[in-house]
Scaffold this motif. Structure first.
Motif, PDB file in Angstrom:
ATOM      1  N   LEU A 178      36.666  39.946  80.460  1.00  0.00           N
ATOM      2  CA  LEU A 178      36.619  41.282  80.982  1.00  0.00           C
ATOM      3  C   LEU A 178      37.577  41.248  82.441  1.00  0.00           C
ATOM      4  O   LEU A 178      38.284  42.401  82.425  1.00  0.00           O
ATOM      5  CB  LEU A 178      35.133  41.826  81.567  1.00  0.00           C
ATOM      6  CG  LEU A 178      34.173  41.949  80.468  1.00  0.00           C
ATOM      7  CD1 LEU A 178      32.916  42.274  80.890  1.00  0.00           C
ATOM      8  CD2 LEU A 178      34.731  43.318  79.957  1.00  0.00           C
ATOM      9  N   VAL A 179      37.546  40.257  83.119  1.00  0.00           N
ATOM     10  CA  VAL A 179      38.357  40.073  84.342  1.00  0.00           C
ATOM     11  C   VAL A 179      39.825  40.204  83.875  1.00  0.00           C
ATOM     12  O   VAL A 179      40.527  41.004  84.490  1.00  0.00           O
ATOM     13  CB  VAL A 179      38.185  39.076  85.312  1.00  0.00           C
ATOM     14  CG1 VAL A 179      39.011  38.659  86.401  1.00  0.00           C
ATOM     15  CG2 VAL A 179      36.539  38.985  85.754  1.00  0.00           C
ATOM     16  N   ARG A 180      40.135  39.423  82.907  1.00  0.00           N
ATOM     17  CA  ARG A 180      41.482  39.433  82.393  1.00  0.00           C
ATOM     18  C   ARG A 180      42.102  40.683  81.921  1.00  0.00           C
ATOM     19  O   ARG A 180      42.901  41.021  82.135  1.00  0.00           O
ATOM     20  CB  ARG A 180      41.644  38.320  81.118  1.00  0.00           C
ATOM     21  CG  ARG A 180      41.980  36.947  81.783  1.00  0.00           C
ATOM     22  CD  ARG A 180      41.903  35.907  80.658  1.00  0.00           C
ATOM     23  NE  ARG A 180      42.892  36.409  79.649  1.00  0.00           N
ATOM     24  CZ  ARG A 180      42.791  35.402  78.474  1.00  0.00           C
ATOM     25  NH1 ARG A 180      41.995  34.525  78.174  1.00  0.00           N
ATOM     26  NH2 ARG A 180      43.673  35.852  77.560  1.00  0.00           N
ATOM     27  N   LEU A 191      40.684  43.645  82.717  1.00  0.00           N
ATOM     28  CA  LEU A 191      40.829  44.612  83.837  1.00  0.00           C
ATOM     29  C   LEU A 191      42.304  44.452  84.591  1.00  0.00           C
ATOM     30  O   LEU A 191      42.861  45.323  84.823  1.00  0.00           O
ATOM     31  CB  LEU A 191      39.630  44.597  84.753  1.00  0.00           C
ATOM     32  CG  LEU A 191      38.410  44.891  84.031  1.00  0.00           C
ATOM     33  CD1 LEU A 191      37.204  44.542  85.116  1.00  0.00           C
ATOM     34  CD2 LEU A 191      38.427  46.623  83.803  1.00  0.00           C
ATOM     35  N   LEU A 192      42.799  43.242  84.705  1.00  0.00           N
ATOM     36  CA  LEU A 192      43.852  42.852  85.504  1.00  0.00           C
ATOM     37  C   LEU A 192      45.131  43.308  84.702  1.00  0.00           C
ATOM     38  O   LEU A 192      45.920  43.833  84.979  1.00  0.00           O
ATOM     39  CB  LEU A 192      43.906  41.453  85.525  1.00  0.00           C
ATOM     40  CG  LEU A 192      43.244  40.703  86.666  1.00  0.00           C
ATOM     41  CD1 LEU A 192      43.266  39.348  86.648  1.00  0.00           C
ATOM     42  CD2 LEU A 192      43.895  41.128  88.125  1.00  0.00           C
ATOM     43  N   MET A 252      50.661  44.731  94.130  1.00  0.00           N
ATOM     44  CA  MET A 252      49.521  45.397  93.477  1.00  0.00           C
ATOM     45  C   MET A 252      48.149  45.047  94.458  1.00  0.00           C
ATOM     46  O   MET A 252      47.697  44.143  94.793  1.00  0.00           O
ATOM     47  CB  MET A 252      49.282  44.695  92.061  1.00  0.00           C
ATOM     48  CG  MET A 252      50.265  45.091  90.947  1.00  0.00           C
ATOM     49  SD  MET A 252      50.093  44.221  89.468  1.00  0.00           S
ATOM     50  CE  MET A 252      51.526  44.461  88.693  1.00  0.00           C
ATOM     51  N   ARG A 269      45.267  46.756  85.073  1.00  0.00           N
ATOM     52  CA  ARG A 269      46.218  47.062  86.164  1.00  0.00           C
ATOM     53  C   ARG A 269      47.659  46.898  86.177  1.00  0.00           C
ATOM     54  O   ARG A 269      48.367  47.330  86.603  1.00  0.00           O
ATOM     55  CB  ARG A 269      45.412  46.020  87.216  1.00  0.00           C
ATOM     56  CG  ARG A 269      45.718  46.482  88.716  1.00  0.00           C
ATOM     57  CD  ARG A 269      45.325  45.254  89.673  1.00  0.00           C
ATOM     58  NE  ARG A 269      44.044  45.381  90.118  1.00  0.00           N
ATOM     59  CZ  ARG A 269      43.310  44.645  91.153  1.00  0.00           C
ATOM     60  NH1 ARG A 269      44.037  43.580  91.916  1.00  0.00           N
ATOM     61  NH2 ARG A 269      42.173  44.836  91.611  1.00  0.00           N
ATOM     62  N   ALA A 270      48.124  45.722  85.607  1.00  0.00           N
ATOM     63  CA  ALA A 270      49.451  45.521  85.423  1.00  0.00           C
ATOM     64  C   ALA A 270      50.087  46.299  84.497  1.00  0.00           C
ATOM     65  O   ALA A 270      51.215  46.763  85.178  1.00  0.00           O
ATOM     66  CB  ALA A 270      49.765  44.203  84.819  1.00  0.00           C
ATOM     67  N   LEU A 302      46.922  45.226  74.835  1.00  0.00           N
ATOM     68  CA  LEU A 302      47.316  44.683  75.856  1.00  0.00           C
ATOM     69  C   LEU A 302      46.529  43.453  76.371  1.00  0.00           C
ATOM     70  O   LEU A 302      46.154  43.118  77.539  1.00  0.00           O
ATOM     71  CB  LEU A 302      47.437  45.564  77.212  1.00  0.00           C
ATOM     72  CG  LEU A 302      48.725  46.407  77.251  1.00  0.00           C
ATOM     73  CD1 LEU A 302      48.785  47.254  78.508  1.00  0.00           C
ATOM     74  CD2 LEU A 302      49.902  45.288  77.418  1.00  0.00           C
ATOM     75  N   GLY A 303      46.276  42.429  75.421  1.00  0.00           N
ATOM     76  CA  GLY A 303      45.429  41.268  75.784  1.00  0.00           C
ATOM     77  C   GLY A 303      43.854  41.753  75.987  1.00  0.00           C
ATOM     78  O   GLY A 303      43.124  40.838  76.218  1.00  0.00           O
TER      79      GLY A 303
END
Lengths: 320, 320
Positions: B276-278, B280-281, B320, B284-285, B117-118
């Motif tokens: 990493l932020v991407r 984790l997001l 979210m 979350r998505a 997932l990216g």
């Protein structure tokens, strides 16, 4: 608010302006896209991907000529990875297609992947929707390369054509590159080259291997058609292009009429929705990181091994 | 809490277990990664990418043999796109490298992009960090394909090697595929093939074109070295491998010692943090979409053009 009437009437300049505004993520452009949505759903979208050097653009060019000869208007979304050469505009295949630039029945839009922050599929969906609303009966999406991004982009298509060539090093590489996964129609282009028989045999063997391995929602791999082409620029007379167009229509009839069509359409909508959510989240991440001062200081802490990046990323996320 | 002592001591089984747990996104695995982080920063990471069919795996194989002969321990992260064949394990290049399976100085880890997932770059960073903490002096990251994902993955490397071959259709395709963008060292592999001179000339011309077009943070393109190889499986004696290793060391000396090194290290840390932020997001998505019931109903609304996907995505995001 962007006036959508000219776009629905097929005004190329208004459409180009909207696409630029979408690139800039302007809210009124998004509003226009939403307003156009009820007018979409008529275009038949064909994705064309494959190995670099396989001659995708020549196949696209020949398909354009074929559809034009049949009286259809054709929109093209060309997805070029990364290059700062503004989407390959100064060199390469885009030039080959510019022959169609004077044909008002053809509209070509290049997307550079650079700067899309994982939102490439979103941008492809966006542009394809605009072309659909403009009344192009055929929309071709051409992607270069075979990464995960390209596979995602192909989810926007009704029929996916994967172009390959004989003798591309180890034929097994084609498998590794995940090409077969997305193919509805396989093209052996440059079929006059040595090794065309072997390439076709290898592909068939791989298709056999794959049958039954896909998730249940997909058709068995034996549904995939293999077509040989010798695509020639600027003409649909290139050997095999009529066969290719016929294979696309056959897949269309199989996949998008009758029983499975609704489930397929819903799966496509869910894929699009997932992509949009991901893209919006990526936008949010980019904004949050840009707004956050002191990134250089944080980076210094990471480099010195004082703090680990995973904990910092979690902190940043908690603050979003 | 995962015990990190065995991993720091180089225990292969403990490391393999941690990597599996990281794949499953287990919180204690992430905690272990954080604990390992202060012990990282010693490995030299080389990324190797290029066109399908260019012989990347053979080059990687020969480099492993070269580094082993020099007494270095080598970790490999092999990134295979999409294939459900568990990372190409049953066929293809992985088999070629399994010759090293009995060498305790070599550890090979395959990553399938499917399901990430990216988050492919994130997983690559994770695995490379574990190998680094285990004390492998050399970490090689091999990616197949040349999409944006692969470019992102290459940001994890200290030196990036792009492998190409003569006669890969239009040579201009290499440019389009965004390869030059990430290259520190360019390899013309299979240099005994016809067209090697032309391939090298074309590459040099493109490098000249590129000079000065990159953003200021990067060195001029004239810093890129072109090396010819005829890589042979299982031996570093393949023509040109010593030159390749020397070109990598030369880039290391230029880029990672002296003045620019700290800025470069910080830029790498920021890139990693962004990834990493991407990732984790994206997690979350995926969770939010999975938790959300009625996706089928929403999809039905989209298919019937009753509601547009952009508005729905915005709504989901707001929740979210």
């Amino acid at each position: 608010m962007t006036d959508i009437a000219p776009i629905l009437a097929g005004d190329v300049r208004a459409a180009a302006r909207l696409m630029r505004d979408l690139d800039d993520r302007r809210p009124d452009a998004l509003a226009a896209l939403k307003a156009l949505f009820p007018h979409t759903g008529r275009a038949y979208i064909v994705g064309i991907t494959g190995n670099p050097g396989a001659g995708k653009s020549t196949v696209v060019d020949a398909l354009i000529a074929h559809y034009r000869a049949a009286g259809d208007r054709v929109g093209v979304v060309a997805v070029d990875p990364t290059s700062p050469f503004s989407g390959g505009a100064i060199l390469g295949d885009r030039i080959r297609m510019q022959r169609h630039a004077l044909d008002p029945g053809v509209f070509i839009r290049s997307l550079a992947t650079r700067g899309y922050l994982g939102g490439l599929s979103r941008s492809t969906f966006d542009v394809a929707s605009v072309l659909d609303a403009m009344g192009y009966q055929r929309v071709l999406i051409e992607t270069v390369g075979v990464g995960q991004d390209e596979v995602d982009v192909m989810r926007a298509a009704h029929t996916t054509v994967v172009v390959t060539v004989p003798g591309l090093g180890d034929d097994i590489q084609a498998l590794k590159a995940g090409l077969l996964e997305v193919a509805d129609v396989l093209v052996v282009n440059k079929a006059d080259r040595e090794g065309a028989d072997r390439a076709e045999r290898d592909l068939m063997q791989m298709l056999d291997l794959r049958t039954g391995e896909r998730d249940g929602s997909n058709a068995a791999r034996s549904d995939v058609t293999i077509v040989r082409t010798i695509a020639t620029r600027g003409t649909a007379e290139g050997s095999g292009i009529t066969d290719l167009a016929a294979a696309i229509e056959a897949h269309r009839a199989r996949a998008w009429t009758g029983e499975g069509a609704t489930a397929r359409a819903k799966a496509r909508a869910v894929a699009q929705l997932t992509e949009l959510v991901r893209a919006l989240l990526a936008d949010r991440a980019a904004r949050a990181l840009a707004a956050r001062g002191g990134l250089a200081e944080i980076a210094g802490d990471i480099v010195a091994r004082r703090r680990d990046p995973w904990s910092i990323a979690e902190e940043l996320l908690a603050s979003m």
